[in-house]
Scaffold this active site. Structure first.
Site, PDB file in Angstrom:
ATOM      1  N   HIS A   1      24.233 -20.470  31.060  1.00 29.04           N
ATOM      2  CA  HIS A   1      25.117 -20.979  30.345  1.00 29.04           C
ATOM      3  C   HIS A   1      26.221 -19.529  29.895  1.00 29.04           C
ATOM      4  O   HIS A   1      27.293 -19.928  30.127  1.00 29.04           O
ATOM      5  CB  HIS A   1      24.518 -21.381  29.022  1.00 29.04           C
ATOM      6  CG  HIS A   1      25.708 -22.034  28.078  1.00 29.04           C
ATOM      7  ND1 HIS A   1      25.922 -23.304  27.763  1.00 29.04           N
ATOM      8  CD2 HIS A   1      26.499 -21.418  27.065  1.00 29.04           C
ATOM      9  CE1 HIS A   1      26.969 -23.360  26.922  1.00 29.04           C
ATOM     10  NE2 HIS A   1      27.192 -22.245  26.364  1.00 29.04           N
ATOM     11  N   GLU A   2      25.582 -18.496  29.409  1.00 30.52           N
ATOM     12  CA  GLU A   2      26.612 -17.443  29.110  1.00 30.52           C
ATOM     13  C   GLU A   2      27.164 -16.842  30.334  1.00 30.52           C
ATOM     14  O   GLU A   2      28.442 -16.191  29.985  1.00 30.52           O
ATOM     15  CB  GLU A   2      25.540 -16.571  28.319  1.00 30.52           C
ATOM     16  CG  GLU A   2      24.984 -16.956  26.973  1.00 30.52           C
ATOM     17  CD  GLU A   2      26.065 -17.502  25.893  1.00 30.52           C
ATOM     18  OE1 GLU A   2      27.372 -17.021  26.148  1.00 30.52           O
ATOM     19  OE2 GLU A   2      25.425 -18.379  25.174  1.00 30.52           O
TER      20      GLU A   2
ATOM     21  N   HIS B   1      30.385 -18.323  30.736  1.00 34.30           N
ATOM     22  CA  HIS B   1      31.450 -17.995  30.076  1.00 34.30           C
ATOM     23  C   HIS B   1      31.936 -16.758  30.689  1.00 34.30           C
ATOM     24  O   HIS B   1      33.073 -16.482  30.839  1.00 34.30           O
ATOM     25  CB  HIS B   1      31.189 -17.626  28.728  1.00 34.30           C
ATOM     26  CG  HIS B   1      31.103 -18.958  27.607  1.00 34.30           C
ATOM     27  ND1 HIS B   1      31.855 -19.701  27.723  1.00 34.30           N
ATOM     28  CD2 HIS B   1      29.813 -19.148  26.988  1.00 34.30           C
ATOM     29  CE1 HIS B   1      31.552 -20.936  26.817  1.00 34.30           C
ATOM     30  NE2 HIS B   1      30.352 -20.483  26.325  1.00 34.30           N
TER      31      HIS B   1
ATOM     32  N   HIS C   1      34.225 -17.264  33.770  1.00 29.33           N
ATOM     33  CA  HIS C   1      35.501 -17.539  33.379  1.00 29.33           C
ATOM     34  C   HIS C   1      36.559 -16.322  32.709  1.00 29.33           C
ATOM     35  O   HIS C   1      37.519 -16.225  33.266  1.00 29.33           O
ATOM     36  CB  HIS C   1      35.278 -18.363  32.095  1.00 29.33           C
ATOM     37  CG  HIS C   1      36.772 -19.342  31.753  1.00 29.33           C
ATOM     38  ND1 HIS C   1      36.721 -20.418  30.844  1.00 29.33           N
ATOM     39  CD2 HIS C   1      37.506 -19.572  32.535  1.00 29.33           C
ATOM     40  CE1 HIS C   1      37.910 -21.286  30.949  1.00 29.33           C
ATOM     41  NE2 HIS C   1      38.351 -20.834  31.704  1.00 29.33           N
TER      42      HIS C   1
END
Length: 775
Positions: free
Chosen positions: A558-559, A562, A565
Site C-alpha cells: 500500500h505505502e 504512494h 505515485h
C-alpha cells in the site's frame, strides 16, 4: 490556502493541511515480458540489485550505531547537522518568503512579472513546504528530543506564516488580475492553470473576499476548530469505564488460555469482573463468551460516552458549519467537497446510496447465516435478530492470510518482490545504497534509489520500518521533497535589500533548497528529485531477518503505491506533484497495489529464482463470510460523516446521538443499541470531515481498474506503461475523472457528475464480493 498533506494515510487525522507550504545510471534497453507455453507467464529474472535488497535489508542491524562523525546532514543537506540548523534554515526561509511575497505583490506593476505569478506562487509554496515537511518528518521519527523540539519550533513558526499567506488579500488580488487576463491564461500550460486554480479556490475558501471583520472571524473559527479537533482526538482514545461481568456470565468461554484465567479469577474473588473497553480481555469476551449478556455489557461499555465528550464533538461540528456559512456555503460538506472528485454532497449521496443498494443484499445474506448460527446455539425460533454484540462471536475476525501457501516473507524478500514488480510494470527498480554518515536519523533507516531504465535515478526512498519508543505509530508515506522544475525560477528577480541584510541566513536557506536538483534525461530543464520516507512499526526481530505478517506485507505494498505515485508524478509544479491530489483520489494508487497480492504471477516474484508462473487466477481461497457486513458498516460511517457535516449541524437542538440512531433505524442492518454513542470515538470526523467516503470510493475505482486493466496480465509492461502514462505521471495536475475515464476507456465518466458517482458505487459490490476477504 489548503494543500495536500505530506503524509498520505487515512489515519493521519491530526495533520494540518497547507497549500502555501504548500545522478544518472547507465541506460538499459527496455524489458519486455512474454508468455511461453499455455498457462505459463515468463518472468524477468531477479537482478543483482533485486537480490541485494534481500541481503541488505535482512542483515542483522540491532547493534548498529550512527557514526559520531557526520560528514553530511539529514537527507544529505550539508547544513542540517545539528538541531539548531533547523531554526537557522527556517529563519532564512521566512526572509526569502517575505521577499518573494513582495515580488508577487509588485507584479501588477509589470506585465512581464504577471506572467510569472503562478510560477512564483508555487515557488513560495515549495520554499516553505520543503522545510515544513522535513520538520514534520523529524517530529514524528527522530529519537533525539533536541531534534524533535527544534523541529517543533521551526514548524510552528513556518505554519504561522502559512496562515498569514492563506488569507493574504494582496496575493489574492494579484492572482485575480492574472486569471482575468485572457492572454496570460492562454499562456499557461494545463498543469500551470490547474495549479493557479488550486490557489484561487483555496483563497476563496479562506474568506479572502470578505470584509476585514469577517476575515478575523474566519481566522478565529479556524483556530477554534483546530483546538476542538485536537481535544476531540484525545477523547477518542480516552479510557472508558469498565463493564462489570458477573462470574456466572463467564461460563463456557471458548478461549482456553485467557478465558480460563478469567474464570478462575472470578471463582476466587466471587466478585464481578471489571473488563475495560479495548483490553485483550474485552476482545476475548466479544469473541468467545457464549453468554450474550457478557458481550452486551462489554459492547455498551466500549461504545459509551460522557456528556462532555458528546458536547465536544457537537461543538466542533457546529463551529465547522458556522465557518462554512461565513464563506457563503450551505454546509461544511459543501465547502470541503468543492475541489474533490465528488464536487458536492449530492454526488456523495448518490455514490453512497448506490453503494448501499448493491451491498445490502450481500450483507443481509451474511447476517442471515449468522442468525442461523445463533439459532442453533441458543435453540431459538428461526432467524433471531443479530445484535451488535453478536458479530464477533458468531463470525470471529481472522487475520488476513496470503491467497496461496508462501514461505516466510522477510522484509528484504518483499522489497525484492516489489522491485521486480515495478521493473515489469514501469521499467523501474529499487537499488539499496549505503547512507553517508549523518544522512539518516537512526541506524534502522535504509536508503533506496528508485532507478528508471532510461532516466537513471528518479527519486529516493528512506525506509524506517521498525517500531521504537517515541516514533509515530502506524504506517505512513511522508513526502519530504516534491518534484518541481527549477531552471526557470528566475531567482535573480527576487533581489531585495532584505536579502543583503542577512547573507548567512539566506545562504543557508538557498543551500538547503539546492540539494536534490538535476536534469532528467529526455526532459528539458532541471528538476527537484522527489524524496519520500516510509515509516512503519513492524516488530523488530531479536535475531535474524524480520519476518512480516501478511497484513504487514499488504501495508508495505500500500505505502509503496504512494511512493511510486511520488516518483513517477514528476510535474513542473510542486502543488500538483505526486500525491498532491484530491483526497478522494490519492488512495487509488496505493489501494491498487494491494490487489496485486491476489495474483499468482506477482506472488511468484517473492522467489528469487522464479522465471515463470501459472497465469491461472486465484479463486476465493478464504472468503470472509462477514466481509460484506463490515463493508456495509463502513458505508454507514461514511453516511454518518455526511449527516454530521450537513446543514443539520446548525439546527437548534442538534443531537449527534439521535442522528446516529436515526441512520441505523432507516438504513442499518444491525439495530442501534440504546445508550451507546460510538461517534465520539470516530476520530476521522476531524481529519477527514465530510470526506470519509474517499477510501470506499478509491476502493471501488481500484477494484475496477484491477479487474478491467490488470487482472488478466498483471506483469504486462504495456499495461503498466498505460497506467503510468494515463494516471501516475500527472500527479494532481489533471482532472482525476479524465484520468480514470481514459484508463478505463469509459468516456461517460469524464464529466464526473452525479451519475458517474453512482456508477462507481455500483462497481464496488460487483468487484469486491469476488475478492478474498480481508480483516
Amino acid at each position: 490556502m489548503i494543500a495536500r498533506p505530506a503524509r498520505d494515510v487515512l489515519s493521519s487525522a491530526t495533520k494540518k493541511q497547507f497549500r502555501f507550504r504548500g545522478c544518472l545510471a547507465a541506460r538499459h534497453e527496455p524489458y519486455h515480458t512474454s508468455t511461453s507455453r499455455a498457462g505459463q507467464v515468463a518472468i524477468l529474472p531477479a537482478t543483482t540489485d533485486d537480490k541485494t535488497l534481500v541481503s541488505v535489508f535482512d542483515s542483522p542491524r540491532s547493534n548498529a550505531k550512527l557514526s559520531a562523525f557526520a560528514t553530511t546532514g539529514l537527507f544529505n543537506h550539508s547544513t542540517v547537522t545539528h538541531p539548531r540548523a533547523l531554526n537557522s534554515i527556517a529563519q532564512g526561509t521566512l526572509i526569502r518568503a517575505h521577499v518573494l511575497t513582495n515580488r508577487i505583490l509588485r507584479a501588477k506593476e509589470s506585465r512581464e512579472e504577471l506572467f510569472k505569478v503562478v510560477k512564483n506562487l508555487d515557488r513560495l509554496s515549495d520554499m516553505l513546504c520543503s522545510v515544513i515537511d522535513l520538520c514534520e518528518l523529524v517530529r514524528n521519527s527522530h529519537p533525539d528530543r533536541a531534534w524533535v523540539e527544534a523541529a517543533n519550533d521551526a514548524y510552528e513558526g513556518l505554519c504561522q506564516t502559512m496562515n498569514e499567506l492563506n488569507t493574504h488579500v494582496g496575493l489574492y488580488d494579484v492572482l485575480k488580475i492574472v486569471l482575468s487576463d485572457p492572454e496570460i491564461v492562454k499562456s499557461l500550460s494545463p498543469e500551470a492553470y490547474r495549479t493557479a486554480m488550486i490557489f484561487w479556490n483555496d483563497f476563496e475558501k479562506s474568506a479572502i473576499n470578505l470584509p476585514a471583520k469577517e476575515r478575523e472571524e474566519f481566522v478565529a473559527l479556524s483556530s477554534e476548530i483546530i483546538s476542538l479537533g485536537r481535544m476531540f482526538l484525545e477523547e477518542t482514545t480516552a479510557a472508558r469505564p469498565p463493564a462489570k461481568i458477573p462470574p456466572s456470565d463467564l461460563a463456557g468461554l471458548k478461549d482456553k488460555g485467557m478465558g480460563v484465567r478469567l474464570q478462575l479469577q472470578a471463582q476466587f474473588t466471587q466478585r464481578d469482573l471489571h473488563v475495560y473497553p479495548g483490553s485483550l480481555q474485552a476482545q476475548m469476551i466479544m469473541r468467545s463468551a457464549p453468554a450474550e449478556e457478557a458481550r452486551r455489557r462489554v459492547y455498551i461499555a466500549s461504545h459509551s460516552s460522557t456528556p462532555e465528550q458528546i458536547e465536544l464533538l457537537e461543538r466542533m461540528l457546529s463551529t465547522r458549519a458556522r465557518l462554512a456559512r461565513l464563506v457563503g456555503r450551505e454546509s461544511f460538506a459543501a465547502m470541503a467537497l468543492d475541489d474533490k472528485m465528488a464536487k458536492n454532497p449530492t454526488n456523495v449521496a448518490r455514490f453512497l446510496d448506490s453503494l448501499m443498494d448493491r451491498s445490502r443484499p450481500y450483507a443481509r445474506r451474511a447476517l442471515r447465516n449468522l442468525s442461523m448460527r445463533k439459532q442453533e446455539h441458543l435453540h431459538t425460533p428461526p432467524f433471531p435478530t443479530i445484535q451488535a454484540w453478536d458479530r464477533d462471536y458468531y463470525c470471529p475476525p481472522e487475520p488476513p492470510a496470503p491467497p496461496i501457501p508462501l514461505p516466510r516473507l522477510t522484509f528484504g524478500t518483499v522489497l525484492m518482490g516489489l522491485s521486480r514488480l515495478f521493473r515489469h510494470l514501469y521499467g523501474i527498480h529499487l537499488r539499496p545504497v549505503k547512507p553517508i554518515a549523518g544522512e539518516v536519523w537512526h541506524s534502522d533507516v535504509h536508503k533506496l534509489e528508485v532507478v528508471d531504465e532510461e532516466r537513471g535515478v528518479i527519486g529516493l526512498i528512506y525506509a524506517d520500518v521498525f517500531a521504537r519508543r517515541g516514533k509515530a505509530s502506524g504506517a505512513a508515506h511522508y513526502t519530504v521533497r516534491c518534484s518541481r522544475r527549477t531552471d526557470d525560477d528566475d531567482v535573480q528577480g527576487d533581489n531585495d535589500e532584505l536579502t543583503r541584510m542577512y547573507p548567512d541566513l539566506i545562504k543557508q536557506s538557498e543551500e538547503f533548497e539546492a540539494v536534490g536538483r538535476g536534469p532528467i534525461p529526455g526532459l528539458p530543464g532541471t528538476y527537484q528529485q522527489p524524496l519520500v520516507v516510509l515509516l512503519c512499526e513492524f516488530a523488530r526481530p531479536s535475531l535474524g531477518a524480520a519476518v512480516l505478517e501478511w497484513h504487514e506485507v499488504m501495508t508495505l505494498f500500500h505505502e509503496m503505491g504512494h511512493a511510486m505515485h511520488s516518483m513517477i508524478g514528476r510535474t513542473e509544479y510542486q502543488n500538483v506533484s505526486g500525491t498532491r491530489c484530491p483526497t478522494d483520489f490519492v488512495e487509488l494508487p496505493s489501494i491498487l497495489m494491494e490487489h496485486f497480492l491476489n495474483s499468482r504471477q506477482v506472488l511468484s516474484l517473492f522467489h528469487a529464482d522464479s522465471t515463470s508462473s501459472s497465469s491461472q487466477p486465484i479463486g476465493n481461497h478464504d472468503e470472509d463470510p462477514c466481509h460484506s457486513i463490515d463493508t456495509y458498516a463502513q458505508i454507514m460511517l461514511a453516511a454518518l460523516d455526511q449527516i454530521y457535516h450537513s446543514p443539520a449541524a446548525l439546527q437548534p437542538g442538534f443531537d449527534s446521538t439521535r442522528k446516529l440512531a436515526r441512520l441505523h433505524d432507516e438504513k442499518g442492518l444491525i439495530p442501534y443499541v440504546p445508550g451507546t454513542s460510538f461517534q465520539t470515538q470516530f476520530g476521522h470526523l476531524f481529519g477527514y470531515g465530510a470526506t470519509y467516503y474517499s477510501y470506499l470510493f478509491d476502493r471501488a475505482i481500484a477494484s475496477r481498474v484491477w479487474k478491467d486493466v490488470f487482472s488478466s496480465s498483471p506483469l504486462s509492461r504495456e499495461t503498466g506503461e498505460r497506467y503510468k502514462q494515463e494516471v501516475l505521471r500527472y500527479g494532481g495536475g489533471k482532472d482525476p475523472w479524465e484520468m480514470v475515464s481514459a484508463l478505463l476507456k469509459a468516456p461517460e465518466l469524464a464529466s464526473g457528475d452525479a451519475e458517474a458517482m453512482a456508477t462507481v458505487g455500483r462497481w464496488k459490490i460487483e468487484d469486491e464480493v469476488g475478492l478474498p476477504g480481508r480483516h
